[in-house]
Enzyme design. Structure first.
Site, PDB file in Angstrom:
ATOM      1  NE  ARG A 169      -1.634  -1.434   3.539  1.00 49.84           N
ATOM      2  CZ  ARG A 169      -1.866  -1.610   4.820  1.00 49.84           C
ATOM      3  NH1 ARG A 169      -3.082  -1.488   5.287  1.00 49.84           N
ATOM      4  NH2 ARG A 169      -0.893  -1.903   5.664  1.00 49.84           N
ATOM      5  CE  LYS A 189       6.116 -20.206   9.797  1.00 46.47           C
ATOM      6  NZ  LYS A 189       6.880 -20.776  10.833  1.00 46.47           N
ATOM      7  CG  HIS A 231      12.202 -21.108   5.312  1.00 47.07           C
ATOM      8  ND1 HIS A 231      11.200 -20.743   6.155  1.00 47.07           N
ATOM      9  CD2 HIS A 231      13.311 -21.207   6.065  1.00 47.07           C
ATOM     10  CE1 HIS A 231      11.690 -20.628   7.375  1.00 47.07           C
ATOM     11  NE2 HIS A 231      12.965 -20.897   7.352  1.00 47.07           N
ATOM     12  CE  LYS A 252      16.532 -24.085   7.298  1.00 49.56           C
ATOM     13  NZ  LYS A 252      17.422 -22.939   7.243  1.00 49.56           N
ATOM     14  CD  GLU A 294      12.512 -19.595  16.408  1.00 45.23           C
ATOM     15  OE1 GLU A 294      12.604 -18.703  15.563  1.00 45.23           O
ATOM     16  OE2 GLU A 294      11.480 -19.817  17.056  1.00 45.23           O
ATOM     17  CG  HIS A 329       9.357 -24.943   9.776  1.00 39.33           C
ATOM     18  ND1 HIS A 329       9.133 -24.596   8.471  1.00 39.33           N
ATOM     19  CD2 HIS A 329       9.388 -23.783  10.471  1.00 39.33           C
ATOM     20  CE1 HIS A 329       9.028 -23.284   8.382  1.00 39.33           C
ATOM     21  NE2 HIS A 329       9.168 -22.760   9.577  1.00 39.33           N
ATOM     22  CE  LYS A 335       9.096 -17.342  18.669  1.00 36.46           C
ATOM     23  NZ  LYS A 335      10.111 -17.125  17.635  1.00 36.46           N
TER      24      LYS A 335
HETATM   25  P1  NAP Z   1       5.432  -7.505   7.486  1.00 41.70           P
HETATM   26  O1  NAP Z   1       6.838  -7.072   7.659  1.00 41.70           O
HETATM   27  O2  NAP Z   1       4.395  -7.076   8.446  1.00 41.70           O
HETATM   28  O3  NAP Z   1       4.982  -7.041   6.034  1.00 41.70           O
HETATM   29  C1  NAP Z   1       3.663  -7.106   5.574  1.00 41.70           C
HETATM   30  C2  NAP Z   1       3.597  -6.495   4.196  1.00 41.70           C
HETATM   31  O4  NAP Z   1       2.252  -6.529   3.752  1.00 41.70           O
HETATM   32  C3  NAP Z   1       4.055  -5.056   4.128  1.00 41.70           C
HETATM   33  O5  NAP Z   1       4.852  -4.895   2.965  1.00 41.70           O
HETATM   34  C4  NAP Z   1       2.755  -4.283   3.982  1.00 41.70           C
HETATM   35  O6  NAP Z   1       3.026  -3.093   3.293  1.00 41.70           O
HETATM   36  C5  NAP Z   1       1.932  -5.274   3.168  1.00 41.70           C
HETATM   37  N1  NAP Z   1       0.477  -5.076   3.289  1.00 41.70           N
HETATM   38  C6  NAP Z   1      -0.250  -5.027   4.449  1.00 41.70           C
HETATM   39  N2  NAP Z   1      -1.562  -4.803   4.161  1.00 41.70           N
HETATM   40  C7  NAP Z   1      -1.650  -4.732   2.805  1.00 41.70           C
HETATM   41  C8  NAP Z   1      -2.739  -4.515   1.924  1.00 41.70           C
HETATM   42  N3  NAP Z   1      -3.996  -4.326   2.341  1.00 41.70           N
HETATM   43  N4  NAP Z   1      -2.483  -4.495   0.593  1.00 41.70           N
HETATM   44  C9  NAP Z   1      -1.215  -4.676   0.126  1.00 41.70           C
HETATM   45  N5  NAP Z   1      -0.153  -4.880   0.926  1.00 41.70           N
HETATM   46  C10 NAP Z   1      -0.366  -4.912   2.246  1.00 41.70           C
HETATM   47  O7  NAP Z   1       5.324  -9.105   7.401  1.00 41.70           O
HETATM   48  P2  NAP Z   1       6.455 -10.157   7.033  1.00 41.70           P
HETATM   49  O8  NAP Z   1       7.239 -10.488   8.238  1.00 41.70           O
HETATM   50  O9  NAP Z   1       7.171  -9.732   5.805  1.00 41.70           O
HETATM   51  O10 NAP Z   1       5.588 -11.465   6.731  1.00 41.70           O
HETATM   52  C11 NAP Z   1       4.760 -11.585   5.610  1.00 41.70           C
HETATM   53  C12 NAP Z   1       4.138 -12.983   5.588  1.00 41.70           C
HETATM   54  O11 NAP Z   1       5.167 -13.951   5.524  1.00 41.70           O
HETATM   55  C13 NAP Z   1       3.341 -13.310   6.846  1.00 41.70           C
HETATM   56  O12 NAP Z   1       2.294 -14.156   6.482  1.00 41.70           O
HETATM   57  C14 NAP Z   1       4.336 -14.077   7.708  1.00 41.70           C
HETATM   58  O13 NAP Z   1       3.702 -14.948   8.617  1.00 41.70           O
HETATM   59  C15 NAP Z   1       5.084 -14.837   6.637  1.00 41.70           C
HETATM   60  N6  NAP Z   1       6.435 -15.221   7.037  1.00 41.70           N
HETATM   61  C16 NAP Z   1       7.359 -14.269   7.344  1.00 41.70           C
HETATM   62  C17 NAP Z   1       8.635 -14.644   7.705  1.00 41.70           C
HETATM   63  C18 NAP Z   1       9.692 -13.625   8.026  1.00 41.70           C
HETATM   64  O14 NAP Z   1      10.853 -14.054   8.207  1.00 41.70           O
HETATM   65  N7  NAP Z   1       9.403 -12.362   8.088  1.00 41.70           N
HETATM   66  C19 NAP Z   1       8.977 -16.007   7.744  1.00 41.70           C
HETATM   67  C20 NAP Z   1       8.003 -16.964   7.401  1.00 41.70           C
HETATM   68  C21 NAP Z   1       6.741 -16.540   7.055  1.00 41.70           C
HETATM   69  P3  NAP Z   1       2.084  -1.779   3.390  1.00 41.70           P
HETATM   70  O15 NAP Z   1       1.877  -1.480   4.828  1.00 41.70           O
HETATM   71  O16 NAP Z   1       2.874  -0.766   2.632  1.00 41.70           O
HETATM   72  O17 NAP Z   1       0.840  -2.148   2.687  1.00 41.70           O
END
Ligand code: NAP
EC number: 1.1.1.49
Length: 490
Positions: free
Chosen positions: A51, A150, A180, A184, A218, A242, A340
């Protein structure tokens, strides 16, 4: 030793959540590495979508910062960085309204004939909105895929709803459910060890294996994932995906080929053979834990509830004695644990073989330990085979437990790619072998749901454990009751 790079067809990767943590830490660096490896062909593009209002240039700056933050300076060769940034574009799109979708369509129309992949690095609560918008704005071409992160649901019912929602728009062979861990190197090596060597497979059963341990530890605490984690807990966050995936790769029968359906059919059979955990046996077979204040990485850290700022009984640790009801594994416990703020960050699988039936050595030779195969996933990926040998030198027959040690970093003179690199390219190649099929995800929930319900029904509380330890004492008792111990981390 050189690695072999097979270039992939040109593609447009649309990363929803392009400004988020996952994109910044993992996806953008992984795609850059694939370019460095020479895998990307022209006119490949990477399109960030979220967004926040941003120009292409501003998103290129975001990407550049991400590369500087997460890669080594010597990897950032100027011309490669410039070439990569040229590929990067950005569209401000809202999953919940029509804002930005026509802009995205216009941009994608420039690459109508190339592979198109939508990566949903966003909260699962907007997966359905995004899938619907992709359909409504006619963004699906004949070579389009969608990648979902996930968690796929928080129980069987919500996973089914999520799968139905995405399944209304995309066919199963277009859907890539990413875990992921499956990308690995060592996890793939597990398949090589089992099925490319004649040595292990004849022993890989209840006649020769005493038990299996899978640990995913972790050292970090909540790390800003407060809202998500407190509603999830360790069982949903780690075991359902996992750990059960690792268990499947250890326990499955040999698939007829590496074909995605053949491998996933075998994993599914394992998930369906897991012995149910019920209110009658849950207390005996599982331990829930929650970290308290302690020390981590040398510093004092708060407990879970202080970090959260609220009272909570969510488990940050779980240990389970799982059993597989089939001919190969009947009677072989699989001890699973994850948590954790444990003593160190470490993931490994330990296969402990049965003791020898009779010793010809006297007491002076010392204790004869069982053979163990230790598959280390992180850090220092590698495999160790523990054997008994004679202690060298004179002084009679003294025996020693030693490991044949293969550290991949030392054995191969190649960079160990991040799991996301392999998986992102598999999506482009349309190879689903290392992705979870719908029925697998649902079968995993089918086993986890009764554990969650049983905990609730009998009121099984999370036991406190000091940060920086290996979890609550009950987790040690879980395995020691059976006359076994957790593998000591070396
Ligand atoms: P995050 O940092 O909170 O990022 C969320 C993203 O979604 C932001 O870029 C946000 O940008 C966008 N977003 C939110 N509402 C939106 C909307 N209505 N329309 C379009 N874009 C929108 O989350 P994250 O850690 O990257 O994780 C993302 C997903 O991956 C989650 O499901 C999480 O469980 C999964 N995941 C993450 C990790 C990790 O290492 N981070 C690992 C495994 C799985 P804007 O606010 O600009 O819209």
């Amino acid at each position: 030793m050189s690695s072999q790079i097979i270039p992939v067809e040109p593609f447009d990767y649309v990363v929803f959540g392009g400004t988020g943590d996952l994109a910044e830490r993992k996806l953008l660096p992984a795609l850059f590495h694939r370019q460095l490896a020479g895998q990307l062909t022209e006119p490949t593009r990477i399109i960030g979508a979220s967004r926040t209002a941003m120009t292409h240039e501003e998103y290129r700056k975001f990407t550049l910062d991400a590369l500087h933050e997460h890669l080594k300076a010597e990897e950032l060769e100027e011309s490669e960085v410039a070439k990569f940034l040229d590929r990067v574009h950005y569209v401000s799109v809202d999953a919940k309204s029509d804002q930005g979708w026509e802009d995205l369509k216009k941009l994608l129309d420039q690459g109508k004939d190339i592979v198109r992949a939508f990566y949903l690095a966003v909260s699962p609560s907007i997966f359905g909105d995004i899938a619907d918008k992709i359909r409504d704005h006619k963004l699906i071409t004949k070579s389009t895929r969608i990648v979902v992160e996930k968690p796929i649901g928080r129980d069987l019912a919500s996973a089914q709803i999520l799968n139905d929602t995405i399944g209304k728009v995309f066919k199963e062979d277009q859907i890539f459910r990413i875990d992921h861990y499956l990308g690995k190197e060592t996890v793939q090596n597990l398949m090589a060890l089992r099925f490319a060597n004649a040595l292990y497979e004849p022993l890989w059963n209840s006649a020769h294996i005493d038990h299996v341990q899978i640990t995913v530890a972790e050292s970090v605490g909540l790390e800003g994932r407060v809202t998500y984690y407190d509603k999830a807990g360790a069982l949903r966050d780690m075991v359902q995906n996992h750990i059960l995936q690792l268990l499947c790769l250890v326990a499955m029968e040999a698939p007829s080929s590496l074909d995605a359906e053949a491998v996933r059919d075998e994993k599914l059979k394992v998930l369906r053979s897991l012995k149910p955990i019920t209110p009658n046996n849950v207390e005996k077979l599982t331990v829930r834990g929650q970290y308290r204040a302690g020390a981590s990485a040398g510093g004092a850290v708060n407990g879970y509830q202080e970090e959260l700022g609220a009272t909570s009984d969510t488990e940050t640790f779980v240990a389970i004695k799982a059993e597989i009801n089939n001919w190969r594994w009947a009677g072989v416990p699989f001890y699973l644990r994850t948590g954790k703020r444990l003593a160190t960050r470490m993931s490994e699988i330990v296969i402990t073989f049965k003791p020898i039936p009779h010793s010809i050595f006297g007491d002076a030779a010392g204790r004869i330990e069982a053979n163990k195969l230790v598959i280390r996933l992180q850090p220092d990926e590698g495999v160790k085979q523990w054997l008994m040998i004679k202690d060298p030198g004179p002084g009679g027959m003294r025996l020693r437990h030693v490991s044949l040690d293969m550290s991949f970093a030392q054995a191969f003179d190649v960079r160990n790619p991040d799991a996301y690199e392999r998986l992102l390219m598999d999506v482009i190649r349309s190879n689903q072998t290392l992705f979870m099929r719908r029925d697998e995800v649902e079968a995993a929930w089918n086993w986890c749901d009764p554990i969650l319900k049983s905990w609730e029904e009998i009121g099984q509380k999370a036991q406190g454990y000091t940060s920086g330890t290996w979890g609550p004492s009950q987790a040690i008792a879980l395995i020691e009751r059976d006359g076994r111990t957790w593998h000591e981390i070396d």
